[in-house]
Design a protein around this motif. Sequence first.
Motif, PDB file in Angstrom:
ATOM      1  N   LEU A 177      37.543  55.867 -28.183  1.00 49.95           N
ATOM      2  CA  LEU A 177      37.633  55.116 -26.932  1.00 49.95           C
ATOM      3  C   LEU A 177      37.381  53.622 -27.180  1.00 49.95           C
ATOM      4  N   GLN A 178      36.353  53.344 -27.974  1.00 47.27           N
ATOM      5  CA  GLN A 178      36.019  51.955 -28.293  1.00 47.27           C
ATOM      6  C   GLN A 178      37.184  51.272 -29.000  1.00 47.27           C
ATOM      7  N   ARG A 179      37.807  51.993 -29.934  1.00 54.14           N
ATOM      8  CA  ARG A 179      38.936  51.439 -30.689  1.00 54.14           C
ATOM      9  C   ARG A 179      40.131  51.182 -29.783  1.00 54.14           C
ATOM     10  N   GLU A 180      40.434  52.201 -28.959  1.00 52.81           N
ATOM     11  CA  GLU A 180      41.602  52.128 -28.091  1.00 52.81           C
ATOM     12  C   GLU A 180      41.493  50.971 -27.108  1.00 52.81           C
ATOM     13  N   LEU A 181      40.326  50.820 -26.496  1.00 53.66           N
ATOM     14  CA  LEU A 181      40.148  49.796 -25.470  1.00 53.66           C
ATOM     15  C   LEU A 181      39.677  48.468 -26.073  1.00 53.66           C
ATOM     16  N   GLU A 182      39.471  48.443 -27.377  1.00 54.56           N
ATOM     17  CA  GLU A 182      38.986  47.252 -28.080  1.00 54.56           C
ATOM     18  C   GLU A 182      37.779  46.647 -27.379  1.00 54.56           C
ATOM     19  N   MET A 183      36.840  47.554 -27.075  1.00 52.83           N
ATOM     20  CA  MET A 183      35.651  47.158 -26.324  1.00 52.83           C
ATOM     21  C   MET A 183      34.531  46.771 -27.267  1.00 52.83           C
ATOM     22  N   THR A 184      33.556  46.056 -26.710  1.00 49.69           N
ATOM     23  CA  THR A 184      32.288  45.867 -27.399  1.00 49.69           C
ATOM     24  C   THR A 184      31.337  46.920 -26.859  1.00 49.69           C
ATOM     25  N   VAL A 185      30.883  47.806 -27.752  1.00 51.62           N
ATOM     26  CA  VAL A 185      29.967  48.868 -27.334  1.00 51.62           C
ATOM     27  C   VAL A 185      28.602  48.634 -27.985  1.00 51.62           C
ATOM     28  N   ILE A 186      27.543  48.837 -27.213  1.00 53.32           N
ATOM     29  CA  ILE A 186      26.191  48.873 -27.787  1.00 53.32           C
ATOM     30  C   ILE A 186      25.593  50.228 -27.433  1.00 53.32           C
ATOM     31  N   HIS A 187      25.384  51.032 -28.448  1.00 56.09           N
ATOM     32  CA  HIS A 187      24.966  52.430 -28.295  1.00 56.09           C
ATOM     33  C   HIS A 187      23.561  52.576 -28.882  1.00 56.09           C
ATOM     34  N   VAL A 188      22.645  53.102 -28.071  1.00 51.13           N
ATOM     35  CA  VAL A 188      21.261  53.254 -28.505  1.00 51.13           C
ATOM     36  C   VAL A 188      20.980  54.698 -28.900  1.00 51.13           C
ATOM     37  N   THR A 189      20.337  54.909 -30.026  1.00 52.62           N
ATOM     38  CA  THR A 189      19.955  56.265 -30.428  1.00 52.62           C
ATOM     39  C   THR A 189      18.740  56.238 -31.351  1.00 52.62           C
ATOM     40  N   HIS A 190      18.028  57.400 -31.406  1.00 56.32           N
ATOM     41  CA  HIS A 190      16.932  57.533 -32.376  1.00 56.32           C
ATOM     42  C   HIS A 190      17.406  58.361 -33.564  1.00 56.32           C
ATOM     43  N   ASP A 191      18.670  58.811 -33.520  1.00 57.15           N
ATOM     44  CA  ASP A 191      19.181  59.780 -34.485  1.00 57.15           C
ATOM     45  C   ASP A 191      19.951  59.053 -35.593  1.00 57.15           C
ATOM     46  N   GLN A 192      19.368  59.020 -36.801  1.00 56.48           N
ATOM     47  CA  GLN A 192      19.975  58.223 -37.872  1.00 56.48           C
ATOM     48  C   GLN A 192      21.345  58.751 -38.297  1.00 56.48           C
ATOM     49  N   GLU A 193      21.522  60.061 -38.217  1.00 55.42           N
ATOM     50  CA  GLU A 193      22.821  60.620 -38.617  1.00 55.42           C
ATOM     51  C   GLU A 193      23.907  60.191 -37.625  1.00 55.42           C
ATOM     52  N   GLU A 194      23.551  60.228 -36.337  1.00 53.71           N
ATOM     53  CA  GLU A 194      24.486  59.787 -35.298  1.00 53.71           C
ATOM     54  C   GLU A 194      24.859  58.313 -35.522  1.00 53.71           C
ATOM     55  N   ALA A 195      23.862  57.504 -35.814  1.00 54.33           N
ATOM     56  CA  ALA A 195      24.098  56.075 -36.031  1.00 54.33           C
ATOM     57  C   ALA A 195      25.026  55.855 -37.225  1.00 54.33           C
ATOM     58  N   MET A 196      24.731  56.536 -38.337  1.00 59.40           N
ATOM     59  CA  MET A 196      25.526  56.367 -39.551  1.00 59.40           C
ATOM     60  C   MET A 196      26.980  56.764 -39.307  1.00 59.40           C
ATOM     61  N   SER A 197      27.182  57.827 -38.520  1.00 60.79           N
ATOM     62  CA  SER A 197      28.527  58.383 -38.385  1.00 60.79           C
ATOM     63  C   SER A 197      29.412  57.552 -37.459  1.00 60.79           C
ATOM     64  N   ILE A 198      28.827  56.784 -36.577  1.00 58.15           N
ATOM     65  CA  ILE A 198      29.647  56.170 -35.523  1.00 58.15           C
ATOM     66  C   ILE A 198      29.702  54.639 -35.603  1.00 58.15           C
ATOM     67  N   ALA A 199      28.696  54.030 -36.237  1.00 59.59           N
ATOM     68  CA  ALA A 199      28.535  52.575 -36.115  1.00 59.59           C
ATOM     69  C   ALA A 199      29.448  51.766 -37.030  1.00 59.59           C
ATOM     70  N   ASP A 200      29.908  50.615 -36.533  1.00 61.56           N
ATOM     71  CA  ASP A 200      30.431  49.574 -37.421  1.00 61.56           C
ATOM     72  C   ASP A 200      29.246  48.780 -37.939  1.00 61.56           C
ATOM     73  N   ASN A 201      28.270  48.603 -37.048  1.00 55.20           N
ATOM     74  CA  ASN A 201      27.088  47.831 -37.403  1.00 55.20           C
ATOM     75  C   ASN A 201      25.844  48.474 -36.788  1.00 55.20           C
ATOM     76  N   ILE A 202      24.800  48.583 -37.589  1.00 58.50           N
ATOM     77  CA  ILE A 202      23.551  49.170 -37.114  1.00 58.50           C
ATOM     78  C   ILE A 202      22.485  48.083 -37.041  1.00 58.50           C
ATOM     79  N   VAL A 203      21.721  48.078 -35.935  1.00 59.90           N
ATOM     80  CA  VAL A 203      20.525  47.241 -35.838  1.00 59.90           C
ATOM     81  C   VAL A 203      19.356  48.203 -35.821  1.00 59.90           C
ATOM     82  N   LEU A 204      18.491  48.087 -36.792  1.00 62.74           N
ATOM     83  CA  LEU A 204      17.364  49.018 -36.876  1.00 62.74           C
ATOM     84  C   LEU A 204      16.119  48.344 -36.310  1.00 62.74           C
ATOM     85  N   LEU A 205      15.540  48.992 -35.280  1.00 63.54           N
ATOM     86  CA  LEU A 205      14.344  48.451 -34.618  1.00 63.54           C
ATOM     87  C   LEU A 205      13.121  49.254 -35.019  1.00 63.54           C
ATOM     88  N   ASN A 206      12.009  48.576 -35.224  1.00 58.81           N
ATOM     89  CA  ASN A 206      10.730  49.259 -35.396  1.00 58.81           C
ATOM     90  C   ASN A 206       9.651  48.427 -34.723  1.00 58.81           C
TER      91      ASN A 206
END
Length: 329
Positions: A177-206
């Motif tokens: 969906l993000q690719r098709e609509l050429e959108m800027t998406v910011i997706h929040v998760t605590h799941d590192q596998e989910e982040a790795m699989s979907i992100a172009d760019n990851i921001v890691l917060l602690n």
Amino acid sequence: MPLRLQNIRKKYGKFELAIDEHTFMDKSYNVVLGPSGSGKTTTLRIIAGLEFPDSGRILLDDEDITDLPPFKRNIGLVFQNYALYPHLTAYENIAVPLKIKKMSKEEIDKRIKRVAEILGIAGELEKYPSQLSGGQQQRVAIARALVKEPRILLLDEPLSNLDARIRIEVRGFLKELQRELEMTVIHVTHDQEEAMSIADNIVLLNAGKIVQSGSPFEIYRKPKDIFVFNFIGYSNLLPAKLLGINNADSVGFRPEDARLSNNEGILKGKVKRLQYLGSYKLIEIEIDEGRLVLVRVKPDEDWKEGDIVHIDVPISSLILFKDGVATQG
Ligand code: ADP
Ligand code: MG
């Protein structure tokens, strides 16, 4: 639209969100990753305008939006629990933000049909939330966020209420969906596998701070510190002196970078446990003083519990840490 955060501070008791400078990449899939309580939701709410920072600036495409109320920012937000109105049909739910904007019935209808088509819920519009599956409810919530044609789509733990199999399917769908609509998406998760699989760019917060930002590959292969190294994927961390290394205090490596043999390696130990995982095996090896090392091998490698093995790791795969911080790269 690049979204820039500058010197953001927001205090809640002992917790402080402190982001000095970050730019979310334009037309790409940005993931904010971090443990529970690290400030992910607070960051999203500040971007959406549901919270105001104590200080700092938010720039959207160079426009300062720091003081704008949420409805003037044109940013779509999808919450973890979807927050659909139970007494309204899918169609009526999606219509809510457009009715608030006093759009004509015809325009509302046109937009809803278009967005429902894109999201694959055109056949579900007359149903109530209770008549929809979790995945469909989530698509309705995304449709409601997208129908305003927002400049940025914010998703807070959008997959956490779905079961494991559907989660992988919806993950693929969100990326498409993000690719098709050429959108800027910011997706929040605590799941590192989910982040790795979907992100172009990851921001890691602690603990309210950005510890590292980069592609999934950079975060996995070039962690800045021990927190990042341990948070992402499987990791082995040992005192440097066990490996005869003097210019660091601890050394890390990934299970897939180690090799087992009967006679040569930088470490020696005893096979404690084996897990057969189809396309690979994970082997736990007990070295000195009851320390465990995790090694990933091909499924046809035939090691048994109790075997004495040597573990070899190429020097180029070792990550050296001094005072918790990676020393190279
Ligand atoms: P995350 O989404 O990463 O789990 P949050 O941003 O929700 O973390 O919360 C970060 C910290 O701020 C937590 O300690 C939380 O208790 C606190 N916090 C968040 N929102 C509020 C609020 N409205 N009032 C008081 N404390 C809050
Ligand atoms: Mg949260």
